[in-house]
Design a protein around this motif. Structure first.
Motif, PDB file in Angstrom:
ATOM      1  N   VAL A  14       0.741  -1.261   0.068  1.00 34.91           N
ATOM      2  CA  VAL A  14      -0.170   0.098  -0.075  1.00 34.91           C
ATOM      3  C   VAL A  14       0.809   1.136   0.039  1.00 34.91           C
ATOM      4  CG1 VAL A  14      -1.846   1.503   1.356  1.00 34.91           C
ATOM      5  CG2 VAL A  14      -1.916  -1.160   1.067  1.00 34.91           C
ATOM      6  N   VAL A  15       1.858   1.036   0.774  1.00 31.21           N
ATOM      7  CA  VAL A  15       2.720   2.230   0.901  1.00 31.21           C
ATOM      8  C   VAL A  15       3.716   2.559  -0.340  1.00 31.21           C
ATOM      9  CG1 VAL A  15       5.060   3.064   1.995  1.00 31.21           C
ATOM     10  CG2 VAL A  15       3.338   2.348   3.259  1.00 31.21           C
ATOM     11  N   ASP A  16       4.163   1.551  -0.908  1.00 28.23           N
ATOM     12  CA  ASP A  16       4.806   1.627  -2.230  1.00 28.23           C
ATOM     13  C   ASP A  16       3.698   2.290  -3.489  1.00 28.23           C
ATOM     14  OD1 ASP A  16       7.339   0.950  -1.431  1.00 28.23           O
ATOM     15  OD2 ASP A  16       6.753  -1.230  -1.956  1.00 28.23           O
ATOM     16  N   SER A  48       8.420   5.119  -9.913  1.00 29.36           N
ATOM     17  CA  SER A  48       9.250   4.884  -8.748  1.00 29.36           C
ATOM     18  C   SER A  48       9.129   5.975  -7.675  1.00 29.36           C
ATOM     19  CB  SER A  48      10.716   4.925  -9.190  1.00 29.36           C
ATOM     20  OG  SER A  48      11.106   6.292  -9.537  1.00 29.36           O
ATOM     21  N   ILE A  49       9.431   5.698  -6.636  1.00 25.04           N
ATOM     22  CA  ILE A  49       9.275   6.689  -5.507  1.00 25.04           C
ATOM     23  C   ILE A  49      10.360   7.641  -5.520  1.00 25.04           C
ATOM     24  CG2 ILE A  49       9.222   6.939  -2.953  1.00 25.04           C
ATOM     25  CD1 ILE A  49       8.093   3.982  -2.784  1.00 25.04           C
ATOM     26  N   ALA A  50      10.068   8.987  -5.181  1.00 25.45           N
ATOM     27  CA  ALA A  50      11.032   9.972  -5.367  1.00 25.45           C
ATOM     28  C   ALA A  50      12.128   9.780  -4.286  1.00 25.45           C
ATOM     29  CB  ALA A  50      10.499  11.236  -5.208  1.00 25.45           C
ATOM     30  N   PRO A  97      12.762   7.590   2.541  1.00 23.59           N
ATOM     31  CA  PRO A  97      13.015   7.298   4.211  1.00 23.59           C
ATOM     32  C   PRO A  97      11.647   7.302   4.825  1.00 23.59           C
ATOM     33  CG  PRO A  97      14.633   9.036   3.444  1.00 23.59           C
ATOM     34  CD  PRO A  97      13.858   8.748   2.296  1.00 23.59           C
ATOM     35  N   LEU A  98      10.629   8.246   4.124  1.00 24.12           N
ATOM     36  CA  LEU A  98       9.419   7.979   4.922  1.00 24.12           C
ATOM     37  C   LEU A  98       8.599   6.583   4.397  1.00 24.12           C
ATOM     38  CD1 LEU A  98       6.766   9.254   6.065  1.00 24.12           C
ATOM     39  CD2 LEU A  98       6.396  10.193   3.623  1.00 24.12           C
ATOM     40  N   ALA A  99       8.977   6.313   3.262  1.00 21.91           N
ATOM     41  CA  ALA A  99       8.364   4.919   2.703  1.00 21.91           C
ATOM     42  C   ALA A  99       8.957   4.028   3.634  1.00 21.91           C
ATOM     43  CB  ALA A  99       8.455   4.952   1.413  1.00 21.91           C
ATOM     44  N   ALA A 100      10.177   3.767   3.864  1.00 24.69           N
ATOM     45  CA  ALA A 100      10.776   2.766   4.688  1.00 24.69           C
ATOM     46  C   ALA A 100      10.443   2.735   6.141  1.00 24.69           C
ATOM     47  CB  ALA A 100      12.484   3.014   4.837  1.00 24.69           C
ATOM     48  N   ALA A 136       3.321  12.261  -3.520  1.00 22.43           N
ATOM     49  CA  ALA A 136       4.195  11.454  -4.257  1.00 22.43           C
ATOM     50  C   ALA A 136       4.475  12.173  -5.730  1.00 22.43           C
ATOM     51  CB  ALA A 136       3.564  10.282  -4.707  1.00 22.43           C
ATOM     52  N   VAL A 137       3.653  13.017  -6.108  1.00 25.87           N
ATOM     53  CA  VAL A 137       4.028  13.916  -7.359  1.00 25.87           C
ATOM     54  C   VAL A 137       4.240  15.362  -7.085  1.00 25.87           C
ATOM     55  CG1 VAL A 137       2.219  12.155  -8.765  1.00 25.87           C
ATOM     56  CG2 VAL A 137       1.310  14.310  -7.468  1.00 25.87           C
ATOM     57  N   ALA A 138       4.464  15.867  -6.070  1.00 27.53           N
ATOM     58  CA  ALA A 138       5.136  17.173  -5.829  1.00 27.53           C
ATOM     59  C   ALA A 138       6.277  17.385  -6.192  1.00 27.53           C
ATOM     60  CB  ALA A 138       4.827  17.329  -4.263  1.00 27.53           C
ATOM     61  N   PRO A 139       6.677  18.451  -7.011  1.00 24.47           N
ATOM     62  CA  PRO A 139       7.673  18.840  -7.470  1.00 24.47           C
ATOM     63  C   PRO A 139       8.831  19.058  -6.683  1.00 24.47           C
ATOM     64  CG  PRO A 139       6.469  20.578  -7.706  1.00 24.47           C
ATOM     65  CD  PRO A 139       5.666  19.709  -7.414  1.00 24.47           C
ATOM     66  N   LYS A 140       8.567  19.335  -5.446  1.00 26.22           N
ATOM     67  CA  LYS A 140       9.689  19.574  -4.378  1.00 26.22           C
ATOM     68  C   LYS A 140       8.828  19.652  -3.077  1.00 26.22           C
ATOM     69  CE  LYS A 140      13.451  22.646  -3.268  1.00 26.22           C
ATOM     70  NZ  LYS A 140      14.270  23.777  -3.566  1.00 26.22           N
TER      71      LYS A 140
END
Length: 489
Positions: free
Chosen positions: A103-105, A115-117, A122-125, A153-157
């Protein structure tokens, strides 16, 4: 977390559960007898080391001790098809941890890149490694949380400033805390930021443009300047600054309503304004002093100050009774008992208790010491026992909020200590923390000199001197006695 038990129904379920003895539906028949749904769930979540040495889930019972499946003869599917670990399964033969990881991925993967930025890894882990994965699933499956993480997840920064631009919400601040705690964002003084935001909104309540400039200068050069010189803004400073500005705006708006300019303010105006309103208007004394010093108001004006020493104090018998309840009452949470001891015995403030770190506490089998003010104070048994229990099980360590927290009293927000107001609310079922603290200081001034109490407990000498005067503590007699001892060793 186990579901709360419904009332048992002996008529519908006449055969009681072999484990709990209550009349609920039997869902499994194991070697030790029929087991109800509640005990079945509890068995799947019981972990430890079996007498045979097996470490993992221990659903069985042998001589009233948890045992593994092989030793107890219980047949139970608790083997995850994905990771192979023994654990309670969620769906599709997968454990809660594996499902949470998927779910997190899914939520933190950018569809454009697949992919994850890097900044979010670190947040995903942290989310995927929570000890209590079911709590993580409960939180993350909420629609507003899932939507927030997808947008992240889609935020530019990802910066504090970019988060500040989003609508204010508990989810935003909780995720901000997680990002900060796990190194995605730098630490920042949130109370200082909150005050800046609050004060900008407070200025909108000022009715006269001339007064608007005065309040803006008061905020900037009195409150914000003071906060900028602090390592970290305390809750007390934050609340006092808000209250002082609120009362100042109330005074200035009253003057506007009566066609009075601040430079023309007279004592009679102040007397009427103070007499017409609540006692909190006395707090305007601080604004008035600043306004006079900055030449915004005429000199010589005064407001009747707040009368100190009028708050109720817990009597000595009341303190003793409260301490007995803290030590002997069953069901009292460990952290509540530990905090209560510091208030009842040492008169420590809830704000300072909330900010205690494990660097300031040392626990051994023989001794527990706590840094209060400039001195390490030893707690004798039984006062030390709650602190030993708290050190062994500090709590709030099953989610991603506090992976390596320094705080003794961890809060619900990631990386934060408990809110002092929440702490006092929890203790209010036992005693008034303010009355107890004042009562303790009142008694302590009878036992030791002002200077020693102030230095030891971290209070200002002025505060302790006031309590000493109220309790008729004979400090002069102490000095005289000390001189006599030096003169006649």
């Amino acid at each position: 977390m186990s579901k709360p038990r419904k009332a048992e129904d002996p008529i519908r379920w006449p055969v009681p559960c072999n484990r709990c003895g209550q009349h609920h539906q039997t869902v499994a028949r194991w070697p030790d007898g029929g087991v109800c749904g509640y005990c079945y769930q509890q068995a799947k979540r019981t972990r430890g080391i079996c007498a045979c040495g097996h470490e993992g889930v221990l659903p069985g019972l042998i001589d009233n001790q948890p045992a593994c499946r092989r030793c107890s003869g219980i047949r139970l599917n608790i083997d995850c098809e994905t990771c192979g670990a023994e654990d309670e399964l969620h769906s599709g033969g997968r454990c809660w941890t594996c499902v949470l990881g998927n779910v997190v991925d899914d939520l933190l993967t950018d569809p454009a890149t697949g992919s994850i930025a890097t900044s979010l890894i670190p947040l995903a882990a942290a989310l995927k490694s929570m000890k209590r994965a079911n709590s993580g699933m409960t939180w993350i499956r909420q629609k507003h949380v899932a939507a927030f993480l997808r947008n992240l997840a889609v935020a530019p920064k990802i910066t504090h400033e970019s988060l500040d631009e989003l609508p204010d919400s508990r989810t935003r601040e909780y995720v901000r805390g997680l990002l900060t705690e796990h190194g995605v964002l730098p630490q920042r003084d949130e109370l200082r930021i909150r005050y800046d935001s609050w004060s900008a909104q407070a200025l909108e309540r000022v009715k006269d443009p001339q007064n608007l400039d005065v309040v803006r200068r008061y905020i900037r050069w009195h409150h914000q300047r003071r906060m900028n010189h602090m390592d970290e803004v305390t809750r007390g400073t934050f609340l006092r600054a808000k209250q002082e500005v609120t009362v100042a705006i109330d005074l200035l708006n009253w003057l506007t309503g009566h066609d009075i300019n601040l430079p023309e303010l007279q004592q009679s105006h102040l007397d009427v304004w103070q007499a017409e309103g609540p006692t909190t208007r006395r707090i305007a004394e601080r604004f008035l002093k600043w306004a006079i010093k900055s030449k915004a108001a005429p000199a010589g004006l005064t407001i009747v100050p707040h009368r100190r020493g009028t708050s109720p104090r817990l009597t000595k018998p009341g303190q003793d009774e409260a301490l007995k309840r803290v030590i002997h009452e069953d069901g009292l949470e460990t952290r509540d008992g530990a905090a209560a001891i510091l208030i009842l015995v040492f008169g420590h403030q809830a704000e300072n208790i909330a900010r205690l770190t494990w660097d300031e506490v040392t626990t051994t089998e023989e001794l527990v010491t706590i840094q209060l003010g400039t001195t390490r104070i030893a707690l004798p048994d039984p006062l030390a026992e709650p602190w030993r229990e708290l050190a062994a099980n500090p709590g709030h360590d099953l989610t991603a909020s506090h992976p390596n927290s320094k705080w003794v009293f961890r809060g619900a927000s990631p990386g934060r200590h408990i809110h002092p107001g929440h702490l006092t609310t929890r203790l209010s079922k036992l005693f008034s923390t303010r009355a107890a603290r004042l009562g303790t200081l009142h008694e302590l001034t009878k036992l030791a000199p002002v200077a020693i109490i102030a230095e030891t407990l971290g209070y200002s000498p002025t505060t302790i001197e006031r309590h000493a005067t109220d309790s008729a503590a004979a400090y002069a007699q102490y000095v005289a006695a000390a001189k006599a001892v030096r003169q006649n060793p």
